[in-house]
Design an enzyme around this catalytic site. Structure first.
Site, PDB file in Angstrom:
ATOM      1  CG  ASP A 103      -0.772  14.743  -0.204  1.00  0.00           C
ATOM      2  OD1 ASP A 103       0.040  13.874  -0.595  1.00  0.00           O
ATOM      3  OD2 ASP A 103      -1.996  14.548  -0.134  1.00  0.00           O
TER       4      ASP A 103
ATOM      5  CD  GLN B 294       1.039  -8.659  -2.189  1.00  0.00           C
ATOM      6  OE1 GLN B 294       1.831  -9.338  -2.809  1.00  0.00           O
ATOM      7  NE2 GLN B 294      -0.207  -8.525  -2.580  1.00  0.00           N
TER       8      GLN B 294
ATOM      9  N   GLY C 140      -4.044  -4.385  -4.370  1.00  0.00           N
ATOM     10  CA  GLY C 140      -5.069  -3.433  -4.778  1.00  0.00           C
ATOM     11  C   GLY C 140      -4.399  -2.120  -5.128  1.00  0.00           C
ATOM     12  CG  HIS C 141      -1.763  -1.468  -7.606  1.00  0.00           C
ATOM     13  ND1 HIS C 141      -1.004  -2.162  -8.512  1.00  0.00           N
ATOM     14  CD2 HIS C 141      -1.185  -1.666  -6.410  1.00  0.00           C
ATOM     15  CE1 HIS C 141      -0.005  -2.738  -7.879  1.00  0.00           C
ATOM     16  NE2 HIS C 141      -0.095  -2.457  -6.608  1.00  0.00           N
TER      17      HIS C 141
ATOM     18  CG  ASP D 110      -1.783  -1.228   1.290  1.00  0.00           C
ATOM     19  OD1 ASP D 110      -2.250  -1.689   0.240  1.00  0.00           O
ATOM     20  OD2 ASP D 110      -1.933  -1.762   2.410  1.00  0.00           O
TER      21      ASP D 110
ATOM     22  CE  LYS E 212       3.458  -2.439  -4.319  1.00  0.00           C
ATOM     23  NZ  LYS E 212       2.926  -2.095  -3.003  1.00  0.00           N
TER      24      LYS E 212
HETATM   25  P1  IMP Z   1      -2.444 -12.805   1.841  1.00  0.00           P
HETATM   26  O1  IMP Z   1      -1.518 -12.219   0.830  1.00  0.00           O
HETATM   27  O2  IMP Z   1      -3.888 -12.605   1.500  1.00  0.00           O
HETATM   28  O3  IMP Z   1      -2.117 -14.246   2.135  1.00  0.00           O
HETATM   29  O4  IMP Z   1      -2.250 -12.014   3.226  1.00  0.00           O
HETATM   30  C1  IMP Z   1      -1.054 -12.114   3.998  1.00  0.00           C
HETATM   31  C2  IMP Z   1      -0.703 -10.776   4.646  1.00  0.00           C
HETATM   32  O5  IMP Z   1      -0.342  -9.855   3.628  1.00  0.00           O
HETATM   33  C3  IMP Z   1      -1.867 -10.122   5.406  1.00  0.00           C
HETATM   34  O6  IMP Z   1      -1.341  -9.416   6.518  1.00  0.00           O
HETATM   35  C4  IMP Z   1      -2.433  -9.134   4.398  1.00  0.00           C
HETATM   36  O7  IMP Z   1      -3.088  -8.047   5.026  1.00  0.00           O
HETATM   37  C5  IMP Z   1      -1.166  -8.687   3.706  1.00  0.00           C
HETATM   38  N1  IMP Z   1      -1.379  -8.224   2.334  1.00  0.00           N
HETATM   39  C6  IMP Z   1      -1.580  -8.975   1.227  1.00  0.00           C
HETATM   40  N2  IMP Z   1      -1.716  -8.209   0.153  1.00  0.00           N
HETATM   41  C7  IMP Z   1      -1.578  -6.939   0.560  1.00  0.00           C
HETATM   42  C8  IMP Z   1      -1.572  -5.676  -0.127  1.00  0.00           C
HETATM   43  O8  IMP Z   1      -1.707  -5.569  -1.346  1.00  0.00           O
HETATM   44  N3  IMP Z   1      -1.398  -4.585   0.667  1.00  0.00           N
HETATM   45  C9  IMP Z   1      -1.194  -4.668   2.004  1.00  0.00           C
HETATM   46  N4  IMP Z   1      -1.180  -5.814   2.673  1.00  0.00           N
HETATM   47  C10 IMP Z   1      -1.358  -6.944   1.954  1.00  0.00           C
END
Ligand code: IMP
Length: 429
Positions: A333, A220, A40-41, A13, A16
């Site tokens: 910001d 991630q 999620g972008h 988050d 990116k």
């Molecule tokens: P998983 O990838 O769904 O198996 O989740 C494993 C860990 O990675 C958890 O703590 C999620 O909240 C975190 N996580 C997975 N994808 C994202 C992302 O795109 N942004 C932030 N945290 C993520």
């Protein structure tokens, strides 16, 4: 510029997608190399807001081809939904513009059910990511390339759902998905997605040899990397720059630039230690109310993110593990209006000063940040387009982040819009 890698320096988050969107203006291919629809972008272009989970963000540029590489795990239902949603927003998402690796593994409903049932305190996104990668490592997963033979594919899906269902029933006492119904559903997905399936290693390799420029979009961040993150509070893929080569199927010598995206403060979703977390009003202030799409609530799950001061120890770790060549500092910001800013420069662990990020989550959980305080600024910086437009305190904050990382800050975002960015690529290494 053969490959530019964009990776997260925190727990994901970092923004990116936004940086990819910016750098994609000079690229020919935008490629995902890891993760799945757990990512999620959010990219804001004018009035339009695009939310992407699987499809590379670079695709928002009309001349770019998107690649979903071998290192990605793909939920075919979600991919089709995303293709349809982007098409409805006016984008061309035909097989000429989007290539899906034949070697990418598919997520099945059993993976999602197992993720929900079994990932306990980890706080996963419940997208089936961990179970899909586990099945890949166990060499029993179903790959996208298998969709070429519809009948055989449906049989494979049937068998995989049947065996995953046994685990669900025996371990968790849950009624498993019906293998017949899932096989029929996936047969339909395969009809739709087979034209997208490509030998993407060859596709990217040929493009690189022809002088095209590739953006490798990480999902991630380093602290969620399966090997180098805060295990077990991690995701199940390689999120660091080392994953670009294996996740796309090309050699590491093509990677020229590694841009570390660093949010101006720290966030984390899900469980696990976070030394600089702020649980009071300061954390609430950084998070925002959730009314704006760029507030700190998960794009995939809507969960409020844990917020805190920027962690310089983790940042130095991100520099080392990824081989970063420069930093993109996002959401500067958000810090406007805070009287005092804090930056963690080291940790205190059982009375000792630690300069380096610890190797275990247990030690990290006992680390207390050692802060350096910097003055804040009250001006609205959203119209700054050059570093010189920023107040002195903001420039000082950026300089300090740069010193801690030992790297130039080449991109600074000062607002959610595409053009609210300061770009200084002349500072790139
Ligand atoms: P998983 O990838 O769904 O198996 O989740 C494993 C860990 O990675 C958890 O703590 C999620 O909240 C975190 N996580 C997975 N994808 C994202 C992302 O795109 N942004 C932030 N945290 C993520």
């Amino acid at each position: 510029m053969p490959i530019t890698a964009i990776v997260g320096t925190q727990w994901g988050d970092e923004g990116k997608g936004r940086i990819t969107d910016l750098l994609a203006a000079d690229a020919d291919i935008s490629a995902r190399f890891n993760g799945g629809d757990n990512a999620g972008h959010t990219v804001t272009v004018g009035q339009a807001i695009f939310r992407l989970h699987l499809i590379p963000s670079g695709l928002l540029h009309p001349a770019i081809v998107g690649v979903i590489g071998a290192g990605v795990v793909v939920n075919p239902r979600r991919l089709i939904e995303e293709i349809d949603q982007l098409a409805a927003q006016g984008l061309d998402v035909s097989p000429a513009r989007l290539k899906l690796s034949a070697a990418a593994h598919l997520i099945l409903p059993t993976h999602i059910a197992l993720d929900r049932a079994g990932s306990g305190g980890l706080g996963t996104t419940q997208r089936g990511i961990g179970p899909a990668y586990a099945e890949k490592a166990a060499r029993s997963g179903v790959r996208a390339g298998e969709m070429a033979d519809l009948e055989a594919f449906a049989e494979r899906v049937h068998a995989a759902v049947y065996s995953g269902g046994q685990v669900l029933r025996q371990l968790y006492g849950q009624e498993p998905p019906n293998p017949q119904a899932v096989a029929a559903e996936y047969y339909g997905y395969a009809q739709r997605l087979a034209p997208y399936v490509t030998d993407t290693s060859l596709y990217v390799y040929d493009a690189l040899r022809a002088g095209r420029r590739v953006l490798a979009e990480g999902a991630q961040g380093v602290l969620l990397d399966l090997d180098h993150g805060t295990y077990p509070f991690v995701t199940s893929s390689t999120t660091v720059a080392g994953g670009v080569a294996s996740g796309l199927g090309v050699g590491p010598q093509w990677i020229e630039r590694v841009v570390g995206v660093c949010k101006a403060f720290q966030t984390r979703v899900g469980a696990g230690p976070m030394p600089t977390e702020l649980t009071g009003p300061e954390g609430d202030r950084l998070r925002g109310t959730g009314e704006q799409p760029w507030d700190e609530f998960g794009t995939t799950t809507g969960r409020p993110r844990r917020c805190g001061w920027l962690d310089g120890v983790a940042l130095r770790y991100a520099v080392r593990v990824n081989g970063l060549t420069e930093l993109a500092l996002t959401k500067l910001d958000v810090l406007s209006g805070l009287g005092r800013l804090r930056l963690a420069v080291a940790y205190e662990y059982r009375g000792e000063r630690l300069e380096n990020f610890p190797t275990t989550a247990a030690v990290l959980a006992e680390c207390r940040p050692i802060y350096e305080d910097l003055p804040g600024w009250s001006e609205d910086i959203s119209r700054a387009r050059r570093r010189a437009d920023l107040p002195a305190a903001a420039r000082r904050y950026i300089d300090r982040v740069s010193e801690i990382a030992g790297l130039p800050v080449t991109i600074i975002s000062v607002g959610p819009e595409r053009q609210q960015t300061i770009v200084e690529t002349s500072k790139a290494c």
